[in-house]
Design a protein around this motif. Structure first.
Motif, PDB file in Angstrom:
ATOM      1  N   UNK A   1       4.571  10.994  -1.229  1.00 13.14           N
ATOM      2  CA  UNK A   1       3.927  11.559  -0.044  1.00 13.14           C
ATOM      3  C   UNK A   1       2.420  11.367   0.003  1.00 13.14           C
ATOM      4  N   UNK A   2       1.805  11.046  -1.135  1.00 16.14           N
ATOM      5  CA  UNK A   2       0.350  10.949  -1.117  1.00 16.14           C
ATOM      6  C   UNK A   2      -0.153   9.581  -1.547  1.00 16.14           C
ATOM      7  N   UNK A   3       0.704   8.591  -1.572  1.00 20.31           N
ATOM      8  CA  UNK A   3       0.285   7.297  -2.069  1.00 20.31           C
ATOM      9  C   UNK A   3      -0.769   6.638  -1.175  1.00 20.31           C
ATOM     10  N   UNK A   4      -1.675   5.840  -1.758  1.00 18.24           N
ATOM     11  CA  UNK A   4      -1.833   5.624  -3.192  1.00 18.24           C
ATOM     12  C   UNK A   4      -2.500   6.830  -3.838  1.00 18.24           C
ATOM     13  N   UNK A   5      -2.051   7.144  -5.052  1.00 11.39           N
ATOM     14  CA  UNK A   5      -2.507   8.376  -5.683  1.00 11.39           C
ATOM     15  C   UNK A   5      -2.815   8.126  -7.162  1.00 11.39           C
ATOM     16  N   UNK A   6      -3.832   8.803  -7.662  1.00 15.40           N
ATOM     17  CA  UNK A   6      -4.184   8.652  -9.074  1.00 15.40           C
ATOM     18  C   UNK A   6      -3.497   9.737  -9.901  1.00 15.40           C
ATOM     19  N   UNK A   7      -3.511   9.545 -11.192  1.00 15.50           N
ATOM     20  CA  UNK A   7      -2.931  10.553 -12.087  1.00 15.50           C
ATOM     21  C   UNK A   7      -3.602  11.906 -11.907  1.00 15.50           C
TER      22      UNK A   7
END
Lengths: 175, 268
Positions: free
Chosen positions: A99-105
């Protein structure tokens, strides 16, 4: 031979989804088989299989025949190993990426309130459901992750929009 | 997680010992069968998950968290976790600190003016995070519900038999096979090593054989140069003759220039 039968044969012959373009490709220069003809054939094939244990499915990677989910309790006994049951932690991590891509760790960690384990990321990568897709232009240039076409294929989806939207805030207010 | 009613427990039994203090009563809404407790606590996906559980379990709204009550319960839980020597992730302690901070903010008296300017409820950030987390928790659940290839669906294929058709074997002419063999042989020849073998011709043996063959009749030098022995044979014979001559065992005679050299044994 009619195009419908050829398409049906082609879909069974390959063990991965076939894109529409590739289906058109097998007719070479035969002008009589247009893309819309193929689409019509596909929907007719779909109709013919309505009462069958197999179904024609359109996913992100194209069209494929598959065994209907309701037969899985029997079919899965053909394999010695049980299908992997993913942990809550893995599914939550996946959900944030979806749901939030692109997303970091760090962004995943912020939502979940716990650190993201490396093994979860590796498992998702090995399953080819997520890929690293570059770096975020913030200090430290952290890696960003996104979901893949294989993820959509494996979940019988043709695009991310088919997933339900995140429950809206209004719904929360009504609780 | 099934909870056991307090009435099912034997009277006056100690329910648990937390931080050295015996608990005579089941904490409100906190009783979990002891065996299951560890599993239960480990099943939380972090402090947000635990907090959500506490809120939802009492049918409270996230929006309207009774901070004091929830904080107390939360701390009871993490105390239990510590007591059971569960690896207590730092995140849980951070959350406890955050809850305490929120409560203290709520309690702090403020100037009316200041409060107006800083309208935000001290709980707002926590509420936002809890809401966000619960959204993803639900999303994770719904993603897991989707029929999945390899678990619920299996791709249907048939053997198209194409593999056999495509692998038509190329024809092979006998001549090309023999030619290939020739090539190999040639290459083997090129690769072979030249082994240098010392021929077993010893000067001393030759000296003996020359003496023996001379006997009492002289022989010409060429007699001892055997063509089959090649260059080495000639050299060995020559050295043997020089050696015999030096030792005074033979005599070398040349009648005239460019004529044959005769060898004659010297009889002692």
């Amino acid at each position: 031979m009619n195009s419908k039968d050829i398409i049906e044969a082609a879909l069974f012959a390959v063990n991965k989804p076939i894109p529409l373009k590739e289906l058109r490709g097998i007719f070479l220069n035969d002008e009589s088989v247009s893309v819309s003809q193929i689409q019509a054939d596909l929907s007719q094939i779909e109709q013919e299989y309505v009462d069958k244990p197999l179904e024609l499915m359109q996913v992100a990677g194209g069209y494929r025949f598959q065994v209907r989910a309701k037969y899985s309790p029997w079919i899965r006994r053909l394999w010695q190993e049980k299908p992997v049951k993913y942990s809550k932690a893995l599914l939550e991590t996946l959900a944030v990426i979806v749901y939030q891509q692109p997303v970091t760790r760090a962004e995943i960690e912020k939502v979940r309130g716990v650190s993201v384990s490396t093994s979860i990321i590796r498992t998702l990568e090995e399953r080819c459901w997520i890929v690293a897709c570059g770096y975020k232009e913030v200090p430290g240039r952290p890696m960003q992750y996104k979901t893949t076409k294989a993820f959509l294929n494996d979940l019988n989806l043709s695009n991310l929009a088919e997933l339900p939207p995140l429950a809206s805030l209004d719904e929360w207010l009504s609780i | 997680m099934g909870s056991v009613e307090a009435s099912n427990l034997p009277e006056n039994s100690r329910v648990a010992t937390v931080g050295g203090e015996p608990y005579e009563k089941v904490p409100h809404d906190l009783y979990i069968p002891p065996d299951a407790l560890e599993v239960f606590l480990e099943s939380f996906e972090g402090p947000l998950d635990l907090l959500l559980y506490l809120i939802r379990h009492q049918n409270l709204s996230i929006i309207d968290i009774p901070v004091l009550k929830i904080t107390q319960q939360y701390i009871e839980y993490i105390t239990l976790m510590q007591h059971l020597k569960l690896e207590l992730a730092a995140e849980y302690l951070v959350m406890a600190a955050m809850l305490a901070e929120i409560k203290s903010n709520v309690l702090l008296p403020r100037e009316a003016k200041e409060r107006a300017a800083d309208e935000e409820d001290p709980r707002a950030e926590l509420i936002r995070r809890l809401q966000e987390y619960e959204q993803f928790k639900l999303a994770a659940h719904s993603i897991d519900q989707y029929p999945r290839i390899g678990r619920d669906n299996y791709q249907a294929t048939v053997d198209a038999g194409i593999d056999d058709l495509q692998k038509t074997l190329p024809t092979l002419e006998l001549s090309s096979l023999t030619k290939a063999f020739e090539e190999v042989l040639k290459r083997v020849g090129r690769d072979s090593h030249h082994m240098v073998k010392r021929e077993k011709l010893s000067v001393r043996d030759r000296m003996a054989s020359i003496l023996k063959s001379l006997g009492d009749k002289p022989r010409v030098f060429g007699y001892f140069c055997n063509v089959h022995e090649g260059r080495q044979g000639v050299v060995v014979s020559f050295l043997a003759i020089l050696e015999l001559s030096k030792d005074g065992l033979i005599e070398l005679v040349q009648i005239d220039t460019y004529t044959g050299i005769w060898l004659k044994a010297i009889v002692a």
